[in-house]
Write a protein that holds these residues in place. Structure first.
Motif, mmCIF file in Angstrom:
data_model
loop_
_atom_site.group_PDB
_atom_site.id
_atom_site.type_symbol
_atom_site.label_atom_id
_atom_site.label_comp_id
_atom_site.label_asym_id
_atom_site.label_seq_id
_atom_site.Cartn_x
_atom_site.Cartn_y
_atom_site.Cartn_z
ATOM 1 N N GLU A 97 0.836 -1.205 0.000
ATOM 2 C CA GLU A 97 0.000 0.000 0.000
ATOM 3 C C GLU A 97 0.872 1.257 0.000
ATOM 4 O O GLU A 97 0.582 2.216 -0.724
ATOM 5 N N ASN A 98 1.938 1.264 0.775
ATOM 6 C CA ASN A 98 2.854 2.406 0.796
ATOM 7 C C ASN A 98 3.453 2.644 -0.582
ATOM 8 O O ASN A 98 3.563 3.793 -1.038
ATOM 9 N N LEU A 99 3.853 1.559 -1.253
ATOM 10 C CA LEU A 99 4.418 1.680 -2.600
ATOM 11 C C LEU A 99 3.369 2.205 -3.581
ATOM 12 O O LEU A 99 3.674 3.061 -4.419
ATOM 13 N N ALA A 100 2.141 1.715 -3.460
ATOM 14 C CA ALA A 100 1.062 2.161 -4.347
ATOM 15 C C ALA A 100 0.757 3.645 -4.155
ATOM 16 O O ALA A 100 0.291 4.312 -5.085
ATOM 17 N N GLN A 101 1.031 4.158 -2.955
ATOM 18 C CA GLN A 101 0.810 5.585 -2.678
ATOM 19 C C GLN A 101 1.992 6.443 -3.113
ATOM 20 O O GLN A 101 2.013 7.644 -2.868
ATOM 21 N N GLY A 102 3.005 5.815 -3.742
ATOM 22 C CA GLY A 102 4.116 6.576 -4.296
ATOM 23 C C GLY A 102 5.362 6.649 -3.432
ATOM 24 O O GLY A 102 6.320 7.333 -3.798
ATOM 25 N N GLN A 103 5.377 5.962 -2.291
ATOM 26 C CA GLN A 103 6.589 5.974 -1.472
ATOM 27 C C GLN A 103 7.672 5.147 -2.162
ATOM 28 O O GLN A 103 7.385 4.132 -2.788
#
Length: 172
Positions: free
Chosen positions: A153-159
């Motif tokens: 989820e963090n990666l999907a949010q652009g992190q």
């Protein structure tokens, strides 16, 4: 095997694991008074999950996990392989692979809960037993799956990968 003495207290994973036992004991002093193995297994898992969470605050660990996984925590990595040095020492001491690999426990697993009364008291590392260190792998694996979802989820949010890992460890 190497003639080197292994000092488990030098491992941040081992000391973090033990510290989280102490935290749980302080919050729930009679927690281990139950006869059922599940509370003991959860207690062991609390130590593992706490150590994993702490590891993902360490820049060197984050760098290595990022290189090993690219952010895909389903890939084997140093954070999931808990207590590597101690695990190797245990395996060398007993003369065979007693832990399932170069670790004390691995958070990447696919164990599912069954009534501990139906489990044997001891089992090889690829099976669950009612012994609390064995059964704890179920809870640690479940929490690792939660961590995997948080990082996705963090990666999907652009992190970026390292930030997603650090934030995932904090949230866990």
């Amino acid at each position: 095997l190497t003639g080197e003495t292994i000092y488990s207290g030098r491992s941040s994973e081992v000391t973090g694991h033990e510290a989280f036992h102490a935290i749980l004991d302080a919050k729930r002093p009679n927690y281990l008074g139950a006869w059922d193995p599940d509370p003991g297994a959860f207690h062991e898992s609390m130590g593992d999950v706490g150590a994993l969470s702490l590891a993902l605050q360490n820049d060197r660990v984050i760098d290595l996990v990022a290189r090993q996984t690219g952010g895909d925590l389903s890939k084997q990595n140093c954070a999931a392989a808990l207590g590597e040095q101690l695990g190797l020492a245990i395996n060398h001491k007993v003369g065979h692979d007693a832990t399932g690999g170069p670790w004390t426990r691995n958070a990447i697993n696919c164990f599912t809960w069954v009534d501990p009364d139906t489990l044997p008291s001891h089992a090889p590392p690829d099976k669950l037993s009612s012994e609390v260190h064995s059964l704890s792998r179920l809870w640690t694996g479940a929490m690792y799956e939660v961590l995997t979802g948080i990082v996705k989820e963090n990666l999907a949010q652009g992190q970026d990968v390292k930030t997603a890992l650090r934030n995932g460890g904090s949230e866990l």
